[in-house]
Design an enzyme around this catalytic site. Sequence first.
Site, short mmCIF file in Angstrom:
data_model
loop_
_atom_site.label_atom_id
_atom_site.label_comp_id
_atom_site.label_asym_id
_atom_site.label_seq_id
_atom_site.Cartn_x
_atom_site.Cartn_y
_atom_site.Cartn_z
N HIS A 211 8.92 -2.17 1.04
CA HIS A 211 7.48 -1.63 1.53
C HIS A 211 6.42 -2.67 1.34
O HIS A 211 6.37 -3.28 0.45
CB HIS A 211 7.34 -0.40 0.47
CG HIS A 211 5.97 0.19 0.59
ND1 HIS A 211 5.42 0.65 1.63
CD2 HIS A 211 4.91 0.13 -0.51
CE1 HIS A 211 4.29 1.16 1.36
NE2 HIS A 211 3.74 0.79 0.19
N HIS B 263 2.17 -3.39 2.93
CA HIS B 263 0.84 -2.91 3.69
C HIS B 263 0.55 -3.95 4.90
O HIS B 263 -0.46 -4.44 4.68
CB HIS B 263 -0.26 -3.06 2.63
CG HIS B 263 0.10 -1.91 1.73
ND1 HIS B 263 -0.87 -2.05 0.36
CD2 HIS B 263 0.58 -1.10 1.34
CE1 HIS B 263 -0.24 -1.32 -0.36
NE2 HIS B 263 0.83 -0.67 -0.11
N GLU C 7 10.94 -7.32 23.41
CA GLU C 7 12.19 -7.18 22.71
C GLU C 7 12.15 -6.04 21.59
O GLU C 7 13.08 -6.02 20.73
CB GLU C 7 12.45 -8.79 22.07
CG GLU C 7 12.78 -9.80 23.17
CD GLU C 7 13.64 -10.73 22.91
OE1 GLU C 7 13.81 -11.15 21.81
OE2 GLU C 7 13.91 -11.36 23.87
N HIS D 24 -1.68 3.47 5.17
CA HIS D 24 -0.99 3.06 3.78
C HIS D 24 -0.25 1.95 3.90
O HIS D 24 -0.49 0.79 3.68
CB HIS D 24 -0.46 4.04 3.30
CG HIS D 24 0.31 3.63 1.89
ND1 HIS D 24 0.32 4.17 0.71
CD2 HIS D 24 0.93 2.34 1.56
CE1 HIS D 24 0.82 3.64 -0.59
NE2 HIS D 24 1.18 2.55 0.15
#
Length: 274
Positions: free
Chosen positions: A141, A143, A171, A212
Amino acid sequence: MTMKNTVEAPFIQEMMEITQTMWRNGWDERNGGNISYRLDKEEVAEYLDLNDVKRVIDLDFPVKELAGEYFIVTGSGKFFKNIQKFPEDTLAVLKITEDGNSAELLWGLVNGDKPTSELASHFMSHIARLKQDKNHRVIMHCHTTNVIAMTFVHDLSPKEFTKTLWKMCTECVVVFPKGVSLLPWMVPGSNEIGEATSKEMQDHRLVVWPHHGIFGTGDSLDDAFSLIETAEKAAEVYMLVASHHSGEIKQTITDEQLKELADAFGVVPNPNYL
Ligand code: 2HA
Ligand code: ZN
C-alpha cells in the site's frame, strides 16, 4: 549450525531497498504506506530461531486461513524513509499462530511498536489473493501522487477509471488486464476497509482508495511494485493531459486497439470493463 546474521536475510534486504525506492518516488511521505510479504518457513529458519518469540501480538480479526504462515511487515507509524537505516526498529517478522488469533513477533519492532495500522486490510487481502494464486506473496500500500490526484477529477466507477488508465499508456492493458477496482471513501485502518478491500481483491490485483492511495499485490515485491508503478505512470500521463491548457483530448487509444493489444500479448481484459 550457526545462524546467519539476520539483517542480511534477503527478505529484509529487499524490504529495505524497495521501501527506500518507494519513498524516493514520493509515494510514502511521513508514515504513509505499508507492506506485508509472505515468507517461506525455510528461508526464515536460516536467519531466525523460530521458537524464540519476542512478543505475542493479538489480532482483533481472526485469520485462521493464514495459520502457521510467516510474514515480514512494516511497523505502524514508521517512516519508509528510515527503514533502510533502522530495519530492526521499523520492520517485523511475524508468525501467525495456529488458532489465527494472534501473531508471534520473531524479529524487529525492537522499540515495542505495533505492526502496520492496515494489518486487517493486508491479512484479509492475502487470504483473498491466495485463493486465486498459490504463489501470491505481497500486499503493498502506498500514496501514489497521480492516482490520488486522479480520484478528484475522474469518474470513480471501476470500469471508467480502468479504461482511462488502459488508454494512457499502450502497455497498461497487458500489465493489468483485470483492471483496477475502487472503494468508496472510507476511514483507513479499520476492519471494515480491510473487508471491503479484500472483497475487491478476489478479482483484482490493484485496488484504489479514493483521495488516499492504492493497494497492489504480487508474487514478489518487484511484481507488486511494478504493477503500482505502471498504474501510477498512466495516472501521471492522465493528469498531464487533464491539466493541459487546451483541456481536450484530441485522440486516444480506442476500445478496438485495446482488444488488438490484448490479442497480440495473449491477455484477457476484464469482460466487465471492455
Ligand atoms: O499511515 O498509509 O493507510 C499508514 C497508511 C495508512
Ligand atoms: Zn495509507
